[in-house]
Design an enzyme around this catalytic site. Structure first.
Site, mmCIF file in Angstrom:
data_model
loop_
_atom_site.group_PDB
_atom_site.id
_atom_site.type_symbol
_atom_site.label_atom_id
_atom_site.label_comp_id
_atom_site.label_asym_id
_atom_site.label_seq_id
_atom_site.Cartn_x
_atom_site.Cartn_y
_atom_site.Cartn_z
ATOM 1 N N GLU A 31 39.075 44.935 43.067
ATOM 2 C CA GLU A 31 39.995 44.728 41.953
ATOM 3 C C GLU A 31 41.441 44.755 42.457
ATOM 4 O O GLU A 31 41.911 45.792 42.924
ATOM 5 C CB GLU A 31 39.803 45.808 40.882
ATOM 6 C CG GLU A 31 38.416 45.821 40.269
ATOM 7 C CD GLU A 31 38.171 46.992 39.335
ATOM 8 O OE1 GLU A 31 37.161 46.948 38.600
ATOM 9 O OE2 GLU A 31 38.977 47.947 39.339
ATOM 10 N N HIS A 79 39.535 57.134 38.038
ATOM 11 C CA HIS A 79 40.561 57.330 37.010
ATOM 12 C C HIS A 79 40.494 58.728 36.399
ATOM 13 O O HIS A 79 41.519 59.279 35.982
ATOM 14 C CB HIS A 79 40.412 56.296 35.897
ATOM 15 C CG HIS A 79 40.931 54.936 36.236
ATOM 16 N ND1 HIS A 79 42.258 54.590 36.105
ATOM 17 C CD2 HIS A 79 40.290 53.828 36.692
ATOM 18 C CE1 HIS A 79 42.414 53.323 36.456
ATOM 19 N NE2 HIS A 79 41.237 52.837 36.823
#
Length: 240
Positions: free
Chosen positions: A217, A140
């Protein structure tokens, strides 16, 4: 000014060692606010509020705003354009994440504690890094990773998952965002209801848009041809 120029030059030479600074009150070159590219994508930025596994705002989140590299924002918009005719919308939970927020999450795990029935029901807090649910580094921070789901554009309610984010009104994905549990693995089986089909729909749409999934995920995607693959950034998440 000279120090800033020298710092940028060092980052060009040593990208793996660098966390790049913010430039004045604006964003670094190559970054945009998603709303400026596609305001139709719903934003539910979890780490700017209390509804997350920390139960507080993460460091560096000064506003509930999605910031991405321009390439990632435009690719995400292309996915939205495919879903919109079906009455659907993307919902983003996290986009660019400052390096200071990643460090904050890592420090938080070190304080220890029992499982949390909402966010990590089967693992102790200080095992979240070892189990791979929280990273000591995060894609991220490179600016081209997004945590995302699909929802009805008319905001119709969906089943509330027992684990993960409680009120995003997304389609049924079997778990919510940030459910730190094996059930969140993209290919996990069995899944109840329409969850498997919805995960497959999200995966196929994001792949067609140029993103690759993190298999642990179902919500986590990184632009395959990201512009800053070896850099981490640490400017705050802020509104204009």
């Amino acid at each position: 000014m000279c120090q800033t120029i020298q710092r940028i030059g060092l980052c060009v030479l040593l990208p793996l060692a660098c966390t790049l600074p913010a430039f004045a009150a604006d964003l670094p070159a190559g970054f945009v606010r998603l709303a400026g590219v596609d305001p139709s994508i719903r934003q539910d930025i979890r780490y700017a509020g209390l509804e997350n596994f920390l139960h507080r705002k993460a460091k560096g989140y000064d506003a509930p705003v999605c910031i991405l590299t321009r390439q990632a924002a435009e690719a995400l918009s292309s996915v939205q354009n495919v879903l919109a005719p079906e009455g659907l919308t993307l919902v983003v939970f996290d986009c660019y994440r400052p390096a200071r927020a990643v460090a904050d999450m890592g420090e938080w795990t070190g304080k220890g504690g029992p499982p949390d029935p909402q966010w990590y029901p089967a693992v102790k807090r200080n095992d979240l890094i070892a189990k791979g649910y929280i990273g000591e580094l995060s894609t991220h921070s490179r600016g081209s990773t997004v945590d995302v789901a699909i929802a009805h554009a008319d905001h119709r309610s969906a089943p509330k998952p027992a684990c993960g984010t409680p009120d995003a009104d997304t389609l049924d994905f079997g778990t919510g965002f940030d459910c730190f549990d094996p059930a969140s693995e993209t290919a996990h089986r069995p899944l109840t209801g329409d969850a498997a089909a919805n995960r497959r729909k999200l995966l196929e749409a994001m792949r067609a848009g140029g993103f690759k999934n993190y298999a642990r995920e179902w919500w986590h995607f990184t632009l395959a041809n990201e512009p800053f693959p070896k850099q981490r950034f640490d400017f705050p998440v802020s509104a204009e």
